[in-house]
Design a protein around this motif. Structure first.
Motif, PDB file in Angstrom:
ATOM      1  N   ASP A 419      91.329  38.264  20.323  1.00 19.22           N
ATOM      2  CA  ASP A 419      90.618  37.058  19.891  1.00 19.22           C
ATOM      3  C   ASP A 419      91.813  36.003  20.117  1.00 19.22           C
ATOM      4  OD1 ASP A 419      89.182  34.777  20.176  1.00 19.22           O
ATOM      5  OD2 ASP A 419      88.208  35.068  18.736  1.00 19.22           O
ATOM      6  N   ALA A 420      92.412  35.116  21.084  1.00 19.14           N
ATOM      7  CA  ALA A 420      93.586  34.252  21.479  1.00 19.14           C
ATOM      8  C   ALA A 420      93.097  33.220  20.232  1.00 19.14           C
ATOM      9  CB  ALA A 420      93.976  34.697  22.285  1.00 19.14           C
ATOM     10  N   ALA A 421      91.290  33.065  20.440  1.00 24.91           N
ATOM     11  CA  ALA A 421      91.304  31.628  19.929  1.00 24.91           C
ATOM     12  C   ALA A 421      91.279  31.734  18.646  1.00 24.91           C
ATOM     13  CB  ALA A 421      90.006  30.784  20.457  1.00 24.91           C
ATOM     14  N   ALA A 422      91.152  33.264  17.968  1.00 24.00           N
ATOM     15  CA  ALA A 422      90.884  32.844  16.536  1.00 24.00           C
ATOM     16  C   ALA A 422      91.912  32.923  16.142  1.00 24.00           C
ATOM     17  CB  ALA A 422      90.195  34.216  16.002  1.00 24.00           C
ATOM     18  N   GLY A 448      86.490  23.801  27.277  1.00 24.55           N
ATOM     19  CA  GLY A 448      86.267  22.217  26.863  1.00 24.55           C
ATOM     20  C   GLY A 448      85.534  21.842  26.120  1.00 24.55           C
ATOM     21  N   ARG A 449      85.097  22.947  24.781  1.00 30.34           N
ATOM     22  CA  ARG A 449      83.943  22.451  23.226  1.00 30.34           C
ATOM     23  C   ARG A 449      85.103  23.141  22.456  1.00 30.34           C
ATOM     24  NH1 ARG A 449      80.644  26.155  26.289  1.00 30.34           N
ATOM     25  NH2 ARG A 449      80.280  27.227  24.518  1.00 30.34           N
ATOM     26  N   PRO A 450      84.921  22.000  21.831  1.00 29.69           N
ATOM     27  CA  PRO A 450      85.364  22.257  20.346  1.00 29.69           C
ATOM     28  C   PRO A 450      84.078  23.555  19.205  1.00 29.69           C
ATOM     29  CG  PRO A 450      84.669  20.247  20.077  1.00 29.69           C
ATOM     30  CD  PRO A 450      83.861  20.948  21.840  1.00 29.69           C
ATOM     31  N   ASP A 451      84.233  24.654  20.230  1.00 24.94           N
ATOM     32  CA  ASP A 451      84.033  25.543  19.261  1.00 24.94           C
ATOM     33  C   ASP A 451      84.046  26.382  18.365  1.00 24.94           C
ATOM     34  OD1 ASP A 451      81.410  27.562  18.100  1.00 24.94           O
ATOM     35  OD2 ASP A 451      81.099  28.368  20.396  1.00 24.94           O
ATOM     36  N   ARG A 452      84.588  26.494  16.838  1.00 27.90           N
ATOM     37  CA  ARG A 452      85.316  27.486  16.156  1.00 27.90           C
ATOM     38  C   ARG A 452      85.214  28.501  16.331  1.00 27.90           C
ATOM     39  NH1 ARG A 452      89.084  24.529  12.824  1.00 27.90           N
ATOM     40  NH2 ARG A 452      89.285  26.897  11.165  1.00 27.90           N
ATOM     41  N   LEU A 453      83.798  29.096  16.767  1.00 18.45           N
ATOM     42  CA  LEU A 453      83.306  30.050  16.922  1.00 18.45           C
ATOM     43  C   LEU A 453      82.625  30.846  18.018  1.00 18.45           C
ATOM     44  CD1 LEU A 453      80.152  30.529  14.182  1.00 18.45           C
ATOM     45  CD2 LEU A 453      82.618  30.368  13.443  1.00 18.45           C
ATOM     46  N   ALA A 454      83.413  30.144  18.868  1.00 16.88           N
ATOM     47  CA  ALA A 454      83.835  30.272  20.256  1.00 16.88           C
ATOM     48  C   ALA A 454      85.171  31.165  20.503  1.00 16.88           C
ATOM     49  CB  ALA A 454      83.930  29.754  21.083  1.00 16.88           C
ATOM     50  N   PRO A 455      85.098  33.309  20.668  1.00 21.39           N
ATOM     51  CA  PRO A 455      86.176  33.068  21.179  1.00 21.39           C
ATOM     52  C   PRO A 455      86.777  33.591  22.449  1.00 21.39           C
ATOM     53  CG  PRO A 455      84.168  34.745  21.169  1.00 21.39           C
ATOM     54  CD  PRO A 455      84.011  33.592  21.052  1.00 21.39           C
ATOM     55  N   CYS A 456      88.285  33.651  23.129  1.00 24.48           N
ATOM     56  CA  CYS A 456      89.237  33.952  23.882  1.00 24.48           C
ATOM     57  C   CYS A 456      89.256  35.134  23.612  1.00 24.48           C
ATOM     58  CB  CYS A 456      89.450  33.017  23.717  1.00 24.48           C
ATOM     59  SG  CYS A 456      90.549  32.601  25.348  1.00 24.48           S
ATOM     60  N   LEU A 490      91.348  26.661  25.517  1.00 21.26           N
ATOM     61  CA  LEU A 490      91.753  27.492  25.556  1.00 21.26           C
ATOM     62  C   LEU A 490      90.630  27.776  27.270  1.00 21.26           C
ATOM     63  CD1 LEU A 490      91.718  27.936  22.698  1.00 21.26           C
ATOM     64  CD2 LEU A 490      91.982  30.312  22.910  1.00 21.26           C
ATOM     65  N   GLU A 491      91.425  28.504  28.455  1.00 18.39           N
ATOM     66  CA  GLU A 491      89.892  28.854  29.160  1.00 18.39           C
ATOM     67  C   GLU A 491      90.256  30.563  29.059  1.00 18.39           C
ATOM     68  OE1 GLU A 491      91.783  27.746  33.180  1.00 18.39           O
ATOM     69  OE2 GLU A 491      92.616  25.681  31.736  1.00 18.39           O
ATOM     70  N   CYS A 492      89.011  30.573  29.612  1.00 22.87           N
ATOM     71  CA  CYS A 492      88.608  32.185  29.073  1.00 22.87           C
ATOM     72  C   CYS A 492      87.752  32.865  30.157  1.00 22.87           C
ATOM     73  CB  CYS A 492      87.529  32.706  27.568  1.00 22.87           C
ATOM     74  SG  CYS A 492      89.379  31.584  26.206  1.00 22.87           S
ATOM     75  N   SER A 493      87.386  32.350  30.573  1.00 26.87           N
ATOM     76  CA  SER A 493      86.345  32.682  32.162  1.00 26.87           C
ATOM     77  C   SER A 493      87.401  33.346  33.094  1.00 26.87           C
ATOM     78  CB  SER A 493      85.139  31.392  32.324  1.00 26.87           C
ATOM     79  OG  SER A 493      84.946  31.800  33.688  1.00 26.87           O
TER      80      SER A 493
END
Length: 573
Positions: A419-422, A448-456, A490-493
């Motif tokens: 999880d690169a975001a974490a 595009g969202r400030p979601d601290r739980l969104a993984p990448c 972060l772009e994860c799609s």
């Protein structure tokens, strides 16, 4: 016995043809020599001129052959003038020479078809040849060099006398009887053929001598330059016979490295001199030379004349010298480099073992106090800062060791989904605790969202990614002004891309070298290792990294691309 002018014409044409053959051979052997091709052209045009003169009294072809003969004779002298200038590396002067040739040919044509006047053609051609021959003589004297001095003076005299004769020939009708039939024998006609034969023969061999003198001078310069390179190289350079290892030549670098005099080395072989500390090292190198003809960067220990040892790196190649195989070898003294490498290894061992253990203990102790309920909030905050400082030391040690292993090809990357975001959020939270970053912030956006739980989820090595992101984010915070904020998107799609953006554009002077080692500008404590190590670690994971400086916004963007799980599945299939 009467002399037949037609026979003389044929004989002189044949002589010029033979001279053309001689110059052709020289040209084929030395076609890169400037001017030689023009001299060949000059002799060939002279031969053609005498060839067409045979038909000058033909009822149909006669006028054309007369004009061609004049054009060839004059053109040959023009080519000799151009060749002389080209030989000495001077401007050829094509336009004025072409203008002179054109004028002389047009005058000859006028006295063929407008007013058929043999005397006028005689004067026109003779004075034109005289003018061009004297110009050639002048250029040989003007442009001669020390290496060509004798041959240049000889050719200048030949062309000068040739030009003087044709000047007298051109003036003869003005002070003597007119010219009758061209093929009627006369003293001037016979002299013309004899002078032309002697002149062309002399200057043909003069041209050949000039070319050979230049070749000898170039060979001398090449030998002198090779001697200079051979003797001034700081490396130990030697030439030995392949069969018995006897030294034939050694340079000053060899005597400096071995401590032996040149006279004590020449004529003796490597075994007699005990050059190699381990004879098997020499056998290994000789085996490579016999099988492949060369060896590259082979390390061996050599014994100096005083018995001390030096570490050398050998590169050698088999060469042919006087019909016998020899070995040209170059030995570079790497003793100090090896000592420096050993010292670096020892320092790294001390850093990794003697410093890591107490730093790890300090981090663990600081973490214990930071989590202890018995501590006040101020005390726990202080403990967290101590933990962060200790962890920073551990991370720095890890970066140095990991970077060294990657550069040496000793690091085995372990690729897995992570999880690169974490990881990015964890690094940002820790760096913002440092006092020098007080008041600054890091805004992390996932899709595009400030979601601290969104993984990448990306594919990579967590150790390498943490170290690389820590360097990039640390540089971004250090470059930001007080109160500035770093944006991390972060772009994860379908892909895994991280774009880290901070205020302050990278200076133009270092943009093209931004990720090179030791490149830094404007940072008091900067070493230029951070961005370099980040690039190496990202690329070691199969990813890519790039920098964009946006001058209109005064910002810098670092774009990091990592493989995705789908990329790995695609490569496996």
């Amino acid at each position: 016995m009467p002399i037949d002018i037609r026979t003389l014409t044929l004989l002189l044409g044949l002589a010029l043809a033979l001279q053309t053959v001689s110059l052709t051979i020289q040209y084929l052997l030395n076609r890169s020599r400037p001017g030689l091709g023009w001299w060949l052209c000059a002799t060939g045009l002279g031969a053609l001129g005498f060839a067409v003169n045979i038909l000058r009294d033909h009822p149909v072809l006669g006028p054309v052959c007369i004009l061609a003969g004049n054009a060839f004779f004059v053109g040959g002298h023009c080519a000799a003038l151009i060749g002389t200038r080209r030989f000495f590396g001077r401007p050829a002067g094509f336009k004025p020479i072409l203008a002179v040739w054109t004028l002389l040919v047009l005058v000859a044509a006028a006295f063929i078809w407008i007013d058929d006047c043999l005397t006028c053609r005689w004067v026109n051609a003779s004075l034109g040849v005289a003018l061009l021959a004297l110009a050639v003589a002048r250029d040989f004297l003007r442009f001669r060099t020390a290496e060509h001095r004798a041959a240049a003076i000889f050719l200048a005299a030949t062309f000068g006398l040739h030009g003087a004769f044709f000047a007298a020939r051109g003036l003869q009708p003005l002070f003597g009887p007119g010219i009758g039939d061209f093929f009627t024998p006369s003293g001037m006609q016979i002299a013309t053929y004899l002078v032309t034969l002697v002149s062309t023969t002399l200057w043909t061999y003069g041209f050949i001598i000039m070319v050979n003198q230049r070749l000898l001078a170039e060979n001398r310069d090449a030998v002198r330059n090779m001697e200079l390179i051979f003797n001034t190289s700081p490396d130990a350079v030697s030439i030995t016979r392949l069969g018995d290892g006897v030294f034939v030549r050694v340079n000053d670098g060899f005597t400096a490295m071995t401590g032996a005099d040149r006279e004590d080395v020449i004529g003796r072989n490597t075994q007699e001199l005990s050059v190699f500390d381990d004879p098997s090292a020499r056998e290994r190198i000789i085996a490579l030379l016999r099988t492949t003809g060369r060896c590259d960067n082979e390390e061996a220990v050599f014994v100096r004349h005083d018995g001390t040892r030096v570490m050398g790196m050998v590169s050698a190649k088999v060469i042919d010298l006087d019909g016998e195989p020899h070995v040209l070898s170059v030995v570079r003294d790497i003793t100090e480099r090896k000592r420096a490498e050993n010292l670096r290894v020892e320092i790294e061992r001390i850093m990794q073992h003697d410093l890591r253990s107490p730093a790890a203990s300090a981090v663990a102790l600081a973490r214990y106090f930071a989590e202890s309920p018995a501590m006040s909030e101020a005390e726990r905050s202080m403990a967290r800062k101590l933990e962060l400082s200790g962890q920073h030391i551990l991370d720095t040690l890890s970066i140095n060791l990991t970077l060294h292993r990657i550069e040496a090809g000793q690091y085995l990357s372990s690729q897995s989904g992570l999880d690169a975001a974490a990881i990015l959020r964890d690094i940002a939270d820790r760096l913002l605790l440092l006092p020098e970053h007080a008041g600054k912030g890091v805004d992390i956006l996932s899709a595009g969202r400030p979601d601290r739980l969104a993984p990448c989820i990306c594919m990579g090595d967590e150790t390498l990614l943490r170290l690389a992101l820590q360097n990039i984010l640390l540089n971004a915070l250090e470059a930001s002004p007080p109160g500035g904020r770093v944006a991390a998107a972060l772009e994860c799609s379908g892909a895994c891309r991280m774009t880290i953006r901070n205020q302050g554009a990278v200076p133009p002077a270092i943009r093209t070298r931004f990720f090179d080692k030791y490149v830094t500008m404007g940072k008091i404590k900067g070493t230029g290792i951070g961005t370099y190590s980040a690039r190496v670690m990202i690329e070691a994971q199969g990813g890519g990294i790039a920098m964009r400086a946006l001058d209109d916004e005064d910002t810098t963007e670092i774009v990091i691309d990592l493989p995705t799980p789908s990329d790995r599945k695609g490569s496996e299939t």
